[in-house]
Design a protein around this motif. Structure first.
Motif, PDB file in Angstrom:
ATOM      1  N   PHE A   1      -0.100  15.426  -9.339  1.00 17.23           N
ATOM      2  CA  PHE A   1      -1.422  14.830  -9.177  1.00 17.23           C
ATOM      3  C   PHE A   1      -1.263  13.332  -8.916  1.00 17.23           C
ATOM      4  N   GLY A   2      -1.864  12.850  -7.819  1.00 14.70           N
ATOM      5  CA  GLY A   2      -1.880  11.424  -7.561  1.00 14.70           C
ATOM      6  C   GLY A   2      -2.778  10.728  -8.567  1.00 14.70           C
ATOM      7  N   LEU A   3      -2.406   9.522  -8.967  1.00 18.04           N
ATOM      8  CA  LEU A   3      -3.162   8.802  -9.995  1.00 18.04           C
ATOM      9  C   LEU A   3      -3.688   7.460  -9.510  1.00 18.04           C
ATOM     10  N   VAL A   4      -2.906   6.718  -8.748  1.00 20.59           N
ATOM     11  CA  VAL A   4      -3.370   5.476  -8.151  1.00 20.59           C
ATOM     12  C   VAL A   4      -2.822   5.391  -6.732  1.00 20.59           C
ATOM     13  N   SER A   5      -3.523   4.658  -5.876  1.00 21.99           N
ATOM     14  CA  SER A   5      -3.082   4.542  -4.485  1.00 21.99           C
ATOM     15  C   SER A   5      -2.833   3.087  -4.127  1.00 21.99           C
ATOM     16  N   ARG A   6      -2.037   2.907  -3.083  1.00 19.93           N
ATOM     17  CA  ARG A   6      -1.740   1.579  -2.562  1.00 19.93           C
ATOM     18  C   ARG A   6      -1.798   1.644  -1.042  1.00 19.93           C
ATOM     19  N   ALA A   7      -2.243   0.550  -0.428  1.00 17.95           N
ATOM     20  CA  ALA A   7      -2.369   0.501   1.026  1.00 17.95           C
ATOM     21  C   ALA A   7      -1.220  -0.308   1.611  1.00 17.95           C
ATOM     22  N   ARG A   8      -0.620   0.214   2.677  1.00 22.84           N
ATOM     23  CA  ARG A   8       0.414  -0.545   3.405  1.00 22.84           C
ATOM     24  C   ARG A   8      -0.227  -1.066   4.681  1.00 22.84           C
ATOM     25  N   THR A   9      -0.387  -2.368   4.732  1.00 22.58           N
ATOM     26  CA  THR A   9      -1.172  -2.938   5.814  1.00 22.58           C
ATOM     27  C   THR A   9      -0.576  -4.264   6.276  1.00 22.58           C
ATOM     28  N   VAL A  10      -1.328  -4.994   7.085  1.00 19.66           N
ATOM     29  CA  VAL A  10      -0.823  -6.194   7.753  1.00 19.66           C
ATOM     30  C   VAL A  10      -1.128  -7.451   6.940  1.00 19.66           C
ATOM     31  N   LEU A  11      -0.120  -8.294   6.790  1.00 17.62           N
ATOM     32  CA  LEU A  11      -0.283  -9.644   6.255  1.00 17.62           C
ATOM     33  C   LEU A  11       0.032 -10.610   7.389  1.00 17.62           C
ATOM     34  N   TYR A  12      -0.786 -11.683   7.529  1.00 21.71           N
ATOM     35  CA  TYR A  12      -0.551 -12.585   8.649  1.00 21.71           C
ATOM     36  C   TYR A  12      -0.754 -14.044   8.236  1.00 21.71           C
ATOM     37  N   ASP A  13      -0.199 -14.920   9.056  1.00 18.93           N
ATOM     38  CA  ASP A  13      -0.320 -16.356   8.884  1.00 18.93           C
ATOM     39  C   ASP A  13      -1.582 -16.818   9.622  1.00 18.93           C
ATOM     40  N   PRO A  14      -2.619 -17.228   8.893  1.00 15.92           N
ATOM     41  CA  PRO A  14      -3.877 -17.583   9.565  1.00 15.92           C
ATOM     42  C   PRO A  14      -3.779 -18.844  10.422  1.00 15.92           C
ATOM     43  N   ASP A  15      -2.713 -19.630  10.268  1.00  9.20           N
ATOM     44  CA  ASP A  15      -2.531 -20.812  11.104  1.00  9.20           C
ATOM     45  C   ASP A  15      -1.982 -20.455  12.482  1.00  9.20           C
ATOM     46  N   LYS A  16      -1.432 -19.252  12.598  1.00 11.87           N
ATOM     47  CA  LYS A  16      -0.796 -18.855  13.859  1.00 11.87           C
ATOM     48  C   LYS A  16      -1.436 -17.641  14.517  1.00 11.87           C
ATOM     49  N   VAL A  17      -2.153 -16.845  13.725  1.00 11.07           N
ATOM     50  CA  VAL A  17      -2.654 -15.560  14.230  1.00 11.07           C
ATOM     51  C   VAL A  17      -4.147 -15.427  13.924  1.00 11.07           C
ATOM     52  N   LYS A  18      -4.875 -14.890  14.897  1.00  6.93           N
ATOM     53  CA  LYS A  18      -6.282 -14.559  14.695  1.00  6.93           C
ATOM     54  C   LYS A  18      -6.415 -13.045  14.521  1.00  6.93           C
ATOM     55  N   PRO A  19      -7.313 -12.590  13.651  1.00 11.98           N
ATOM     56  CA  PRO A  19      -7.476 -11.135  13.458  1.00 11.98           C
ATOM     57  C   PRO A  19      -7.750 -10.383  14.762  1.00 11.98           C
ATOM     58  N   SER A  20      -8.404 -11.026  15.696  1.00 15.82           N
ATOM     59  CA  SER A  20      -8.733 -10.376  16.971  1.00 15.82           C
ATOM     60  C   SER A  20      -7.489 -10.039  17.796  1.00 15.82           C
ATOM     61  N   GLU A  21      -6.342 -10.607  17.433  1.00 16.14           N
ATOM     62  CA  GLU A  21      -5.109 -10.312  18.164  1.00 16.14           C
ATOM     63  C   GLU A  21      -4.520  -8.954  17.806  1.00 16.14           C
ATOM     64  N   PHE A  22      -4.967  -8.362  16.692  1.00 14.15           N
ATOM     65  CA  PHE A  22      -4.450  -7.059  16.298  1.00 14.15           C
ATOM     66  C   PHE A  22      -5.215  -5.945  16.992  1.00 14.15           C
ATOM     67  N   ASP A  23      -4.528  -4.848  17.231  1.00 14.12           N
ATOM     68  CA  ASP A  23      -5.158  -3.652  17.782  1.00 14.12           C
ATOM     69  C   ASP A  23      -5.921  -2.983  16.647  1.00 14.12           C
ATOM     70  N   ALA A  24      -7.237  -3.032  16.682  1.00 16.25           N
ATOM     71  CA  ALA A  24      -8.052  -2.524  15.579  1.00 16.25           C
ATOM     72  C   ALA A  24      -8.035  -1.007  15.486  1.00 16.25           C
ATOM     73  N   LYS A  25      -7.653  -0.337  16.553  1.00 14.26           N
ATOM     74  CA  LYS A  25      -7.598   1.119  16.546  1.00 14.26           C
ATOM     75  C   LYS A  25      -6.244   1.627  16.089  1.00 14.26           C
ATOM     76  N   ASP A  26      -5.175   1.089  16.654  1.00 16.15           N
ATOM     77  CA  ASP A  26      -3.810   1.537  16.347  1.00 16.15           C
ATOM     78  C   ASP A  26      -2.969   0.321  15.956  1.00 16.15           C
ATOM     79  N   THR A  27      -3.244  -0.242  14.793  1.00 12.43           N
ATOM     80  CA  THR A  27      -2.624  -1.511  14.414  1.00 12.43           C
ATOM     81  C   THR A  27      -1.114  -1.411  14.268  1.00 12.43           C
TER      82      THR A  27
END
Length: 345
Positions: A128-154
């Protein structure tokens, strides 16, 4: 050491026993034998959780910590004489492996069925699963804008040549990286998953040994983008609120952000299945969910329990369907893909 099997490389049984025993701690009262023996590959405040369970129920717990492969080998080596009552681990693939090897007993329990959504438990109720964790993107806001990521297939989008020299990722033998590639196999099939990983390799990512190093690298400007488990970021921000990093929920216009779980199962040879089941019930209900999730800023799987403030700071997101059994089944293929394309070399 490159892993050639889901459980990495199996260690000689004698070494397994020695290394696991060294991580043992006992939470029973005085010299009285504990009611339950837990073998746990989860290293995130588990002792405090079990102490709270004992305080609320009077059922005492002994806790034995170690790596997943070591603990599984120990249970097998001990056989019917194993004192283990409950096995706790991280990663759906590890839970799948324990069940596949016949080490966990099916549990028919209406409370667990009500508290834990079907996608977070084994179809045969062996874990039985008890807690979950998300594996996702971390970025440098001084160099990258969120709009640069592929929102469908990141995740696939990070194979785009525009990210060459800008990525940091985990090493190829790490369960989180293997599970991510297994997730891609489930989503896209083996051929496209291989193409995506080849794209990552072509972008020459810096490979790092743990998620904290990834976070530090993004904060320092060494990497523009990294893939991390959200709770590491929550913990680092709790200690250092001024870190120059931002979290981006992957694939929100597509399948959703990949999630994985920590979970548990009753050991098949347990001589106290009744109390082991009570511990599972408690971990799935409000007190246990809050204690387990807040200790590491993870997400409770019980939808009636809210995450702590650190985990909730980025708002809600769409998780990808877990498909835990399928994830476990694909992890060996994921290892083969990582090896074949030269990831990490």
């Amino acid at each position: 050491m490159r892993r050639t099997h889901r459980s990495v490389a199996l260690v000689a049984t004698g070494l397994v026993l020695a290394s696991v025993t060294s991580g043992c701690s006992f939470l029973g009262l005085g010299k009285k034998p504990a009611d339950l023996q837990v073998y746990s590959a989860r290293h995130y405040g588990s002792e405090a959780v079990f102490k709270q369970f004992t305080k609320e129920t009077g059922i005492t717990v002994s806790f034995l910590g170690g790596e997943n492969s070591e603990l599984l080998q120990r249970i097998k080596a001990e056989g019917k004489s194993s004192p283990a009552d409950l096995f706790v681990t991280v990663d759906a693939g590890n839970l799948y492996e324990a069940a596949r090897e016949g080490l966990l007993a099916p549990v028919d329990n209406a409370k667990l069925d009500a508290e834990i959504p079907a996608e977070y438990r084994d179809k045969e109720n062996r874990w039985f699963g008890l807690v979950s964790r998300a594996r996702t993107v971390l970025y440098d806001p001084d160099k990258v804008k969120p709009s640069e990521f592929d929102a469908k297939d990141t995740y696939a989008g990070l194979a785009d040549p525009k990210w060459k020299g800008k990525l940091c990722m985990r090493d190829e033998s790490e369960a989180y990286q293997v599970a991510l590639v297994a997730h891609l196999i489930n989503l896209y099939g083996e051929a496209k998953a291989t193409q995506i990983v080849k794209g990552w390799v072509a972008n020459k990512p810096q490979i790092m040994a743990n998620d904290k190093l990834l976070i530090d690298a993004v904060d320092a400007g060494t990497c523009d983008v990294a893939l991390v488990n959200h709770y590491y970021v929550a913990g680092e921000l709790e200690d250092s609120p001024h870190l120059d990093v931002k979290l981006y929920w992957a694939s929100q216009k597509g399948a959703g952000t990949m999630v994985n779980i920590s979970g548990a199962g009753v050991v098949k040879t347990s001589d106290n299945k009744a109390d082991a089941e009570k511990l599972l019930e408690w971990l799935a209900a409000r007190s246990g969910q809050a204690a387990m999730a807040s200790g590491n800023h993870e997400f409770p799987v019980n939808p009636a329990v809210k995450p702590d403030a650190e985990a909730a700071q980025w708002g809600t997101f769409k998780p990808a369907p877990l498909q835990a059994d399928e994830l476990g089944q694909q992890e060996q293929k994921a290892v083969e893909i990582l090896d074949a394309v030269g990831y990490g070399r």
